[in-house]
Design an enzyme around this catalytic site. Structure first.
Site, PDB file in Angstrom:
ATOM      1  N   LYS A 251       0.852  -1.191   0.000  1.00 42.50           N
ATOM      2  CA  LYS A 251       0.000   0.000   0.000  1.00 42.50           C
ATOM      3  C   LYS A 251       0.884   1.236   0.000  1.00 42.50           C
ATOM      4  O   LYS A 251       2.005   1.203   0.520  1.00 42.50           O
ATOM      5  CB  LYS A 251      -0.889   0.020   1.250  1.00 42.50           C
ATOM      6  CG  LYS A 251      -2.111   0.898   1.090  1.00 42.50           C
ATOM      7  CD  LYS A 251      -3.199   0.211   0.307  1.00 42.50           C
ATOM      8  CE  LYS A 251      -4.406   1.084   0.128  1.00 42.50           C
ATOM      9  NZ  LYS A 251      -5.545   0.297  -0.373  1.00 42.50           N
TER      10      LYS A 251
HETATM   11  P1  NAD Z   1     -12.978   8.299  -2.422  1.00 45.67           P
HETATM   12  O1  NAD Z   1     -11.968   9.341  -2.094  1.00 45.67           O
HETATM   13  O2  NAD Z   1     -13.427   8.131  -3.832  1.00 45.67           O
HETATM   14  O3  NAD Z   1     -14.307   8.487  -1.543  1.00 45.67           O
HETATM   15  C1  NAD Z   1     -14.322   8.666  -0.161  1.00 45.67           C
HETATM   16  C2  NAD Z   1     -15.615   9.402   0.158  1.00 45.67           C
HETATM   17  O4  NAD Z   1     -15.768   9.468   1.570  1.00 45.67           O
HETATM   18  C3  NAD Z   1     -15.640  10.833  -0.369  1.00 45.67           C
HETATM   19  O5  NAD Z   1     -16.873  11.105  -0.974  1.00 45.67           O
HETATM   20  C4  NAD Z   1     -15.414  11.666   0.886  1.00 45.67           C
HETATM   21  O6  NAD Z   1     -16.016  12.961   0.799  1.00 45.67           O
HETATM   22  C5  NAD Z   1     -16.089  10.800   1.934  1.00 45.67           C
HETATM   23  N1  NAD Z   1     -15.590  11.057   3.284  1.00 45.67           N
HETATM   24  C6  NAD Z   1     -14.336  11.327   3.674  1.00 45.67           C
HETATM   25  N2  NAD Z   1     -14.284  11.523   4.992  1.00 45.67           N
HETATM   26  C7  NAD Z   1     -15.532  11.361   5.449  1.00 45.67           C
HETATM   27  C8  NAD Z   1     -16.130  11.436   6.737  1.00 45.67           C
HETATM   28  N3  NAD Z   1     -15.404  11.725   7.810  1.00 45.67           N
HETATM   29  N4  NAD Z   1     -17.444  11.177   6.848  1.00 45.67           N
HETATM   30  C9  NAD Z   1     -18.185  10.881   5.763  1.00 45.67           C
HETATM   31  N5  NAD Z   1     -17.680  10.809   4.521  1.00 45.67           N
HETATM   32  C10 NAD Z   1     -16.379  11.052   4.368  1.00 45.67           C
HETATM   33  O7  NAD Z   1     -12.366   6.941  -1.844  1.00 45.67           O
HETATM   34  P2  NAD Z   1     -12.740   5.454  -2.262  1.00 45.67           P
HETATM   35  O8  NAD Z   1     -11.791   5.017  -3.308  1.00 45.67           O
HETATM   36  O9  NAD Z   1     -14.201   5.335  -2.476  1.00 45.67           O
HETATM   37  O10 NAD Z   1     -12.301   4.674  -0.922  1.00 45.67           O
HETATM   38  C11 NAD Z   1     -13.145   4.623   0.214  1.00 45.67           C
HETATM   39  C12 NAD Z   1     -12.709   3.461   1.089  1.00 45.67           C
HETATM   40  O11 NAD Z   1     -12.750   2.251   0.327  1.00 45.67           O
HETATM   41  C13 NAD Z   1     -11.279   3.550   1.638  1.00 45.67           C
HETATM   42  O12 NAD Z   1     -11.235   2.943   2.907  1.00 45.67           O
HETATM   43  C14 NAD Z   1     -10.485   2.721   0.647  1.00 45.67           C
HETATM   44  O13 NAD Z   1      -9.289   2.219   1.213  1.00 45.67           O
HETATM   45  C15 NAD Z   1     -11.483   1.617   0.366  1.00 45.67           C
HETATM   46  N6  NAD Z   1     -11.248   0.908  -0.892  1.00 45.67           N
HETATM   47  C16 NAD Z   1     -11.242   1.540  -2.091  1.00 45.67           C
HETATM   48  C17 NAD Z   1     -11.048   0.812  -3.256  1.00 45.67           C
HETATM   49  C18 NAD Z   1     -11.116   1.439  -4.632  1.00 45.67           C
HETATM   50  O14 NAD Z   1     -11.097   0.685  -5.626  1.00 45.67           O
HETATM   51  N7  NAD Z   1     -11.201   2.749  -4.764  1.00 45.67           N
HETATM   52  C19 NAD Z   1     -10.825  -0.573  -3.198  1.00 45.67           C
HETATM   53  C20 NAD Z   1     -10.844  -1.203  -1.957  1.00 45.67           C
HETATM   54  C21 NAD Z   1     -11.062  -0.448  -0.808  1.00 45.67           C
END
Ligand code: NAD
Length: 474
Positions: free
Chosen positions: A109
């Site tokens: 990561k």
């Molecule tokens: P992203 O940046 O696209 O979205 C995150 C969202 O959460 C945003 O809309 C943001 O405004 C919101 N957010 C941030 N802080 C917040 C809070 N305190 N309260 C409420 N909302 C809040 O990120 P993502 O890629 O969707 O990732 C989200 C989670 O999923 C992370 O934990 C990431 O590690 C995990 N993840 C992502 C992927 C991927 O393919 N993108 C894959 C596996 C896991």
């Protein structure tokens, strides 16, 4: 800091506590548990970029948790609170996730301490390329050794910059495109990658609801139709999960939590309308027809059937776990439930579909993209028209024998050979189904020993990693 916060372990400690609970139930050779648990290496880089008339210094990380399989795989996160503890926790989760869903990678990561909103696009591009250069020259980005992907704060755009930075440095690497996944389609990306993690959440939940005994254990019944869901974080993962579950499966999104608060409506919230409202207004506050809750996290405690934390880690912690009323939590984010909260929720009888399974759709489709890049041909290109011709011949034969025409819409669907998107979806669905079946089997067999779904997931993945080390030798 509240009293509850002071007792809360760090993210990495939280992952280790969950790991240790499962490892203690396995009969591993002496020292193997420790070998698997620790991060193999974490590289910290500080680099300068000339921006706005001065040199700005940035700090980035790339942690490699386990190299029992290579390349190692894991996203790159852009957020201003990225730190070593977090990347190591996330790298460890990647190891266990890849083992669980059988994608042949070790775990890694990365992260950059930056708030992307503070920078113009061309500035972000320079920063990203410079960070990529630091990682590339140490083989921490490399198609055979370490392959990043998007995570919080990054997406296709950043992956395209990283791929281009790699290509410019390693001009003779014919597999250069495979150095990173989650790229746009026109530079080697694959159909269905952007929405893959959200799609995986949907496929995982569908499989859970195909197991009536497991569903009953969560005090739920039936299928996904009309289930009331709450989603935290309407970013890549949360938006797609909420969209697919409401549009395809008939779920009702009763609350959405974002950075600037939460909105609640028992009539249901239309995700597309909300997403475009957020694009126009910069947040969810003021969204018409729904109650606004300024303290967004409070909405995690509202009544619902399925709670989907899809924003960040530690959303459910010692301070609010007692008040969470959802009977089923799907960890779309990584680490959204702390180890302490996990214990409280288990005691309350809440069923948790763990992160290492629930959000594995992203790395699964990343694997398909990497394979596509290495084979230099899009999936389905060779066989699609041949399949179509065979299907046409078969339908023609059936119509001739029966003397009646095939139903037009079924004919159309059957005739089309599989394109890349349908193959990706089929591969993802199969992966999510089989991994859930493996977890459910262990959960049901060992429930009397206190095994829940998360422990079942750890039991399976730790054993697989241990088997790899045992076979390879150390
Ligand atoms: P992203 O940046 O696209 O979205 C995150 C969202 O959460 C945003 O809309 C943001 O405004 C919101 N957010 C941030 N802080 C917040 C809070 N305190 N309260 C409420 N909302 C809040 O990120 P993502 O890629 O969707 O990732 C989200 C989670 O999923 C992370 O934990 C990431 O590690 C995990 N993840 C992502 C992927 C991927 O393919 N993108 C894959 C596996 C896991």
């Amino acid at each position: 800091m509240t009293a509850a916060d002071a007792r809360e372990p760090s993210f990495r400690d939280s992952v280790d506590i969950m790991f240790n609970r499962a490892a203690a139930m396995l009969d591993l050779p002496p020292g193997m548990t420790e070998k698997i648990r620790v991060a193999n290496s974490t590289y910290i880089v500080r680099f300068g970029v000339k921006l706005r008339g001065e040199i700005k210094t940035f700090t980035g990380y790339r942690s490699v948790h386990s190299e029992h399989m290579e390349p190692v795989k894991g996203g790159i996160r852009f957020a201003d609170n990225v730190n070593q503890d977090e990347v190591e926790a996330l790298a460890a989760l990647m190891t266990y996730k890849c083992a669980l869903v059988e994608v042949p990678y070790g775990g890694s990561k990365g992260g950059l301490c930056i708030n992307p909103a503070d920078w113009e696009v061309d500035e972000l591009e320079r920063i990203t390329r410079r960070f990529a250069y630091e990682l590339i020259k140490r083989d921490l980005i490399n198609p055979a050794q370490n392959v990043p992907a998007p995570d919080m704060g990054t997406g296709e755009r950043e992956m395209a910059w990283i791929a281009d930075a790699y290509k410019r440095i390693k001009t003779d690497d014919i597999n250069a495109r495979a150095c990173v996944t989650g790229k746009p389609r026109n530079v080697g990306g694959i159909a269905g990658r952007t929405e893959a993690t959200g799609r995986g959440v949907q496929f995982g939940l569908r499989e859970f609801f195909r197991h009536p005994d497991d569903v009953a254990f969560a005090n739920l019944s039936g299928n996904l139709k009309d289930k009331r869901i709450i989603v935290q974080g309407l970013g890549n993962v949360g938006y797609h999960a909420a969209k697919f579950l409401s549009e395809d499966d008939g779920c009702k999104v009763v609350a959405v939590i974002e950075r600037d608060g939460a909105i609640h409506s028992e009539r249901g919230i239309d995700i597309e309308t909300l997403k475009s409202y957020m694009a126009d207004h910069g947040g969810i506050r003021g969204y018409p027809g729904a109650e606004y809750i300024a303290e967004g996290a409070k909405a995690l405690e509202l009544d619902c059937d399925i709670l989907i934390p899809a924003a960040m880690e530690a959303a459910i912690h010692l301070g609010n776990a007692e008040r969470i009323s959802a009977p089923l939590i799907v960890e779309a984010a990584n680490g959204p439930v702390t180890a302490g909260a996990d214990e409280i929720l288990r005691r309350k009888g809440c069923v948790i579909i763990p992160d290492m399974y629930a959000n594995a759709g992203g790395v699964t489709v990343s694997y398909f993209e990497w394979v596509k890049n290495l084979s230099h041909i899009r999936f389905g290109r060779m066989q699609r028209r041949q399949e179509e011709a065979f299907h046409e011949m078969l339908i023609g034969g059936i119509e001739e024998v029966t003397g009646s025409p095939f139903p037009a819409d079924t004919k159309q669907k059957y005739m089309e050979g599989a394109d890349e998107l349908s193959l990706v979806r089929s591969g993802l669905d199969d992966t999510m189904r089989s991994a859930y079946q493996d977890m459910s089997k262990v959960w049901n067999e060992r429930r009397h020993e206190g095994v829940d779904l998360r422990t079942a997931a750890y039991l399976i993945s730790i054993q697989k990693v241990a088997d790899s080390y045992a076979t390879l030798g150390l």
